[in-house]
Scaffold this motif. Structure first.
Motif, PDB file in Angstrom:
ATOM      1  N   GLN A 177       0.806  -1.215   0.000  1.00  0.00           N
ATOM      2  CA  GLN A 177       0.000   0.000   0.000  1.00  0.00           C
ATOM      3  C   GLN A 177       0.841   1.268   0.000  1.00  0.00           C
ATOM      4  O   GLN A 177       0.358   2.321  -0.424  1.00  0.00           O
ATOM      5  N   GLU A 178       2.093   1.180   0.472  1.00  0.00           N
ATOM      6  CA  GLU A 178       2.941   2.371   0.526  1.00  0.00           C
ATOM      7  C   GLU A 178       3.123   3.014  -0.845  1.00  0.00           C
ATOM      8  O   GLU A 178       3.325   4.227  -0.948  1.00  0.00           O
ATOM      9  N   ALA A 179       3.035   2.212  -1.901  1.00  0.00           N
ATOM     10  CA  ALA A 179       3.171   2.761  -3.254  1.00  0.00           C
ATOM     11  C   ALA A 179       2.024   3.685  -3.609  1.00  0.00           C
ATOM     12  O   ALA A 179       2.136   4.509  -4.531  1.00  0.00           O
ATOM     13  N   PHE A 180       0.907   3.578  -2.886  1.00  0.00           N
ATOM     14  CA  PHE A 180      -0.321   4.283  -3.233  1.00  0.00           C
ATOM     15  C   PHE A 180      -0.667   5.408  -2.259  1.00  0.00           C
ATOM     16  O   PHE A 180      -1.670   6.089  -2.456  1.00  0.00           O
ATOM     17  N   THR A 181       0.144   5.606  -1.222  1.00  0.00           N
ATOM     18  CA  THR A 181      -0.256   6.530  -0.165  1.00  0.00           C
ATOM     19  C   THR A 181       0.339   7.926  -0.285  1.00  0.00           C
ATOM     20  O   THR A 181      -0.286   8.902   0.135  1.00  0.00           O
ATOM     21  N   TRP A 182       1.533   8.048  -0.860  1.00  0.00           N
ATOM     22  CA  TRP A 182       2.240   9.329  -0.783  1.00  0.00           C
ATOM     23  C   TRP A 182       1.732  10.374  -1.761  1.00  0.00           C
ATOM     24  O   TRP A 182       2.039  11.569  -1.629  1.00  0.00           O
ATOM     25  N   TRP A 183       0.919   9.974  -2.718  1.00  0.00           N
ATOM     26  CA  TRP A 183       0.451  10.896  -3.757  1.00  0.00           C
ATOM     27  C   TRP A 183      -0.431  12.013  -3.200  1.00  0.00           C
ATOM     28  O   TRP A 183      -0.592  13.055  -3.847  1.00  0.00           O
ATOM     29  N   ARG A 184      -1.013  11.833  -2.026  1.00  0.00           N
ATOM     30  CA  ARG A 184      -1.911  12.834  -1.447  1.00  0.00           C
ATOM     31  C   ARG A 184      -1.241  13.688  -0.368  1.00  0.00           C
ATOM     32  O   ARG A 184      -1.915  14.372   0.394  1.00  0.00           O
ATOM     33  N   ARG A 185       0.093  13.613  -0.297  1.00  0.00           N
ATOM     34  CA  ARG A 185       0.809  14.482   0.634  1.00  0.00           C
ATOM     35  C   ARG A 185       0.398  15.935   0.424  1.00  0.00           C
ATOM     36  O   ARG A 185       0.187  16.372  -0.715  1.00  0.00           O
ATOM     37  N   ASN A 186       0.314  16.690   1.522  1.00  0.00           N
ATOM     38  CA  ASN A 186      -0.143  18.071   1.410  1.00  0.00           C
ATOM     39  C   ASN A 186       0.834  18.985   0.680  1.00  0.00           C
ATOM     40  O   ASN A 186       0.444  20.035   0.156  1.00  0.00           O
ATOM     41  N   ASP A 187       2.118  18.604   0.622  1.00  0.00           N
ATOM     42  CA  ASP A 187       3.102  19.503   0.001  1.00  0.00           C
ATOM     43  C   ASP A 187       3.197  19.345  -1.506  1.00  0.00           C
ATOM     44  O   ASP A 187       3.979  20.044  -2.154  1.00  0.00           O
ATOM     45  N   ILE A 188       2.424  18.426  -2.092  1.00  0.00           N
ATOM     46  CA  ILE A 188       2.402  18.258  -3.544  1.00  0.00           C
ATOM     47  C   ILE A 188       0.958  18.162  -4.017  1.00  0.00           C
ATOM     48  O   ILE A 188       0.050  17.879  -3.235  1.00  0.00           O
ATOM     49  N   VAL A 189       0.761  18.409  -5.305  1.00  0.00           N
ATOM     50  CA  VAL A 189      -0.508  18.092  -5.970  1.00  0.00           C
ATOM     51  C   VAL A 189      -0.184  17.072  -7.045  1.00  0.00           C
ATOM     52  O   VAL A 189       0.695  17.298  -7.885  1.00  0.00           O
ATOM     53  N   SER A 190      -0.867  15.934  -7.001  1.00  0.00           N
ATOM     54  CA  SER A 190      -0.583  14.853  -7.947  1.00  0.00           C
ATOM     55  C   SER A 190      -1.680  14.778  -9.005  1.00  0.00           C
ATOM     56  O   SER A 190      -2.866  14.930  -8.713  1.00  0.00           O
ATOM     57  N   ILE A 191      -1.244  14.530 -10.243  1.00  0.00           N
ATOM     58  CA  ILE A 191      -2.154  14.460 -11.389  1.00  0.00           C
ATOM     59  C   ILE A 191      -1.914  13.145 -12.109  1.00  0.00           C
ATOM     60  O   ILE A 191      -0.792  12.871 -12.560  1.00  0.00           O
ATOM     61  N   ALA A 192      -2.943  12.322 -12.238  1.00  0.00           N
ATOM     62  CA  ALA A 192      -2.847  11.107 -13.042  1.00  0.00           C
ATOM     63  C   ALA A 192      -3.295  11.423 -14.462  1.00  0.00           C
ATOM     64  O   ALA A 192      -4.391  11.943 -14.676  1.00  0.00           O
ATOM     65  N   ALA A 193      -2.433  11.116 -15.438  1.00  0.00           N
ATOM     66  CA  ALA A 193      -2.766  11.236 -16.855  1.00  0.00           C
ATOM     67  C   ALA A 193      -3.111   9.834 -17.341  1.00  0.00           C
ATOM     68  O   ALA A 193      -2.235   8.988 -17.475  1.00  0.00           O
ATOM     69  N   VAL A 194      -4.383   9.580 -17.587  1.00  0.00           N
ATOM     70  CA  VAL A 194      -4.865   8.207 -17.746  1.00  0.00           C
ATOM     71  C   VAL A 194      -5.414   7.991 -19.149  1.00  0.00           C
ATOM     72  O   VAL A 194      -6.329   8.694 -19.582  1.00  0.00           O
ATOM     73  N   ASP A 217      -4.488  13.186  -6.614  1.00  0.00           N
ATOM     74  CA  ASP A 217      -5.466  14.227  -6.298  1.00  0.00           C
ATOM     75  C   ASP A 217      -6.401  14.501  -7.463  1.00  0.00           C
ATOM     76  O   ASP A 217      -7.607  14.709  -7.279  1.00  0.00           O
ATOM     77  N   LEU A 218      -5.849  14.541  -8.675  1.00  0.00           N
ATOM     78  CA  LEU A 218      -6.598  14.926  -9.868  1.00  0.00           C
ATOM     79  C   LEU A 218      -6.376  13.892 -10.960  1.00  0.00           C
ATOM     80  O   LEU A 218      -5.324  13.246 -11.010  1.00  0.00           O
ATOM     81  N   ARG A 219      -7.371  13.768 -11.852  1.00  0.00           N
ATOM     82  CA  ARG A 219      -7.258  12.825 -12.966  1.00  0.00           C
ATOM     83  C   ARG A 219      -7.675  13.521 -14.267  1.00  0.00           C
ATOM     84  O   ARG A 219      -8.804  14.013 -14.380  1.00  0.00           O
ATOM     85  N   VAL A 220      -6.747  13.558 -15.207  1.00  0.00           N
ATOM     86  CA  VAL A 220      -7.038  14.003 -16.567  1.00  0.00           C
ATOM     87  C   VAL A 220      -7.025  12.749 -17.420  1.00  0.00           C
ATOM     88  O   VAL A 220      -6.044  11.992 -17.411  1.00  0.00           O
ATOM     89  N   VAL A 221      -8.102  12.501 -18.165  1.00  0.00           N
ATOM     90  CA  VAL A 221      -8.219  11.222 -18.862  1.00  0.00           C
ATOM     91  C   VAL A 221      -8.438  11.420 -20.348  1.00  0.00           C
ATOM     92  O   VAL A 221      -9.001  12.435 -20.791  1.00  0.00           O
ATOM     93  N   ALA A 222      -7.972  10.444 -21.102  1.00  0.00           N
ATOM     94  CA  ALA A 222      -8.199  10.431 -22.545  1.00  0.00           C
ATOM     95  C   ALA A 222      -9.580   9.867 -22.843  1.00  0.00           C
ATOM     96  O   ALA A 222     -10.179   9.151 -22.031  1.00  0.00           O
ATOM     97  N   GLU A 223     -10.073  10.178 -24.024  1.00  0.00           N
ATOM     98  CA  GLU A 223     -11.420   9.736 -24.402  1.00  0.00           C
ATOM     99  C   GLU A 223     -11.535   8.218 -24.487  1.00  0.00           C
ATOM    100  O   GLU A 223     -12.647   7.677 -24.437  1.00  0.00           O
ATOM    101  N   ASP A 224     -10.400   7.509 -24.596  1.00  0.00           N
ATOM    102  CA  ASP A 224     -10.450   6.057 -24.702  1.00  0.00           C
ATOM    103  C   ASP A 224     -10.283   5.356 -23.352  1.00  0.00           C
ATOM    104  O   ASP A 224     -10.130   4.136 -23.295  1.00  0.00           O
ATOM    105  N   VAL A 225     -10.339   6.097 -22.245  1.00  0.00           N
ATOM    106  CA  VAL A 225     -10.071   5.500 -20.938  1.00  0.00           C
ATOM    107  C   VAL A 225     -11.132   4.459 -20.585  1.00  0.00           C
ATOM    108  O   VAL A 225     -12.307   4.590 -20.950  1.00  0.00           O
ATOM    109  N   GLN A 226     -10.690   3.413 -19.897  1.00  0.00           N
ATOM    110  CA  GLN A 226     -11.586   2.366 -19.417  1.00  0.00           C
ATOM    111  C   GLN A 226     -11.191   2.021 -17.978  1.00  0.00           C
ATOM    112  O   GLN A 226     -10.231   1.293 -17.754  1.00  0.00           O
ATOM    113  N   PHE A 227     -11.933   2.569 -17.014  1.00  0.00           N
ATOM    114  CA  PHE A 227     -11.725   2.237 -15.616  1.00  0.00           C
ATOM    115  C   PHE A 227     -12.532   0.987 -15.263  1.00  0.00           C
ATOM    116  O   PHE A 227     -13.663   0.828 -15.702  1.00  0.00           O
TER     117      PHE A 227
END
Length: 266
Positions: free
Chosen positions: A108-125, A141-151
């Motif tokens: 889980q440690e790989a998934f926890t640090w992205w929401r640290r208060n000193d950074i803003v994280s953006i997933a380009a999906v 924190d934020l997600r910008v996605v392409a029109e072909d995204v499949q969650f």
């Protein structure tokens, strides 16, 4: 961030590359041949990337090479042999409760640090963001996605649960009932629905994804860093605080900002 800023490669191992350009770091999943399938080694590299961020970094962009962001956990994890040098998931399941809990906590440690208060994280999906891939996008924190995204959250369909910190941000984004339906059915959520229900901040054509993320990063960098840090902390804590507690937190944060600004003007 300008074209003249040098790009520093900080990390490149186990399917993860971290580069830094001034105040923007980019974490790239680098195994497009396997649709950026995830493994314990990749998770350790992601956790190391978080620990390796220079203090100057304000924005972290997460992206995947190739046509898919991440198709989820590499199914090799469920084979008797597992990954080279790693215990298989079947072997781990036969261990003690404490040992199994410790291993999952490490992952889980790989998934926890992205929401640290000193950074803003953006997933380009783009393309597939399935299971662990979906949870990795949700870690940001934020997600910008392409029109072909499949969650899709496929864990429940496999007899498992989403355990890589994805349940909390999913419920926060779309609400309990829709989160339950998405997880329990394992269905795909495409771009238009993702934007409508709050999973995506922005949907763009696949060819415009990198440019849209760059534009968002520039906009986020325009505000003073300490003001963004305080605002992010306020917003993250709002769900756990009552109305009066949030009012108190707002007053304390604003007092810190006013004192800081007054000190700068002296």
């Amino acid at each position: 961030m300008t074209s003249l800023d040098p790009v520093l490669e900080v990390l490149d191992k186990d399917g993860v590359r971290l580069t830094v350009e001034d105040a923007v770091a980019t974490v790239t999943l680098t195994n497009p041949a396997k649709r950026n399938a995830q493994s314990p080694a990749l998770w350790r590299a992601l956790a190391e990337a978080g620990r390796s961020l220079p203090g100057s970094v304000r924005i972290v962009v997460l992206r995947g090479e190739g046509k898919s962001f991440s198709a989820g956990l590499d199914r090799q994890a469920f084979t008797p042999e597992g990954f080279d040098g790693e215990p298989s998931f079947l072997e781990m399941a036969r261990g003690s409760d404490a040992a199994l809990d410790a291993v999952i906590a490490e992952y889980q440690e790989a998934f926890t640090w992205w929401r640290r208060n000193d950074i803003v994280s953006i997933a380009a999906v783009q393309g597939h963001a399935i299971g662990a891939g979906f949870q990795l996008a949700l870690a940001c924190d934020l997600r910008v996605v392409a029109e072909d995204v499949q969650f899709a959250m496929r864990e429940t369909s496999l007899g498992l649960v989403p355990d890589l910190t994805g349940t909390h941000p999913l419920v926060a984004a779309v609400g309990y009932a829709r989160a339950l339906e998405i997880c329990a059915t394992g269905r795909f959520v495409h771009a238009d629905e993702a934007e409508r229900i709050g999973l995506a901040n922005l949907v763009v054509p696949a060819g415009d994804l990198d440019g849209a993320v760059r534009d968002l990063a520039v906009a986020l960098l325009a505000a003073p860093r300490d003001a963004v840090i305080e605002t992010k902390a306020l917003l993250r804590g709002a769900g756990e605080r009552g109305y009066e507690e949030q009012r108190t937190a707002e007053r304390a944060a604003q007092a810190r900002r006013l004192r800081d600004l007054a000190g700068q003007s002296d």
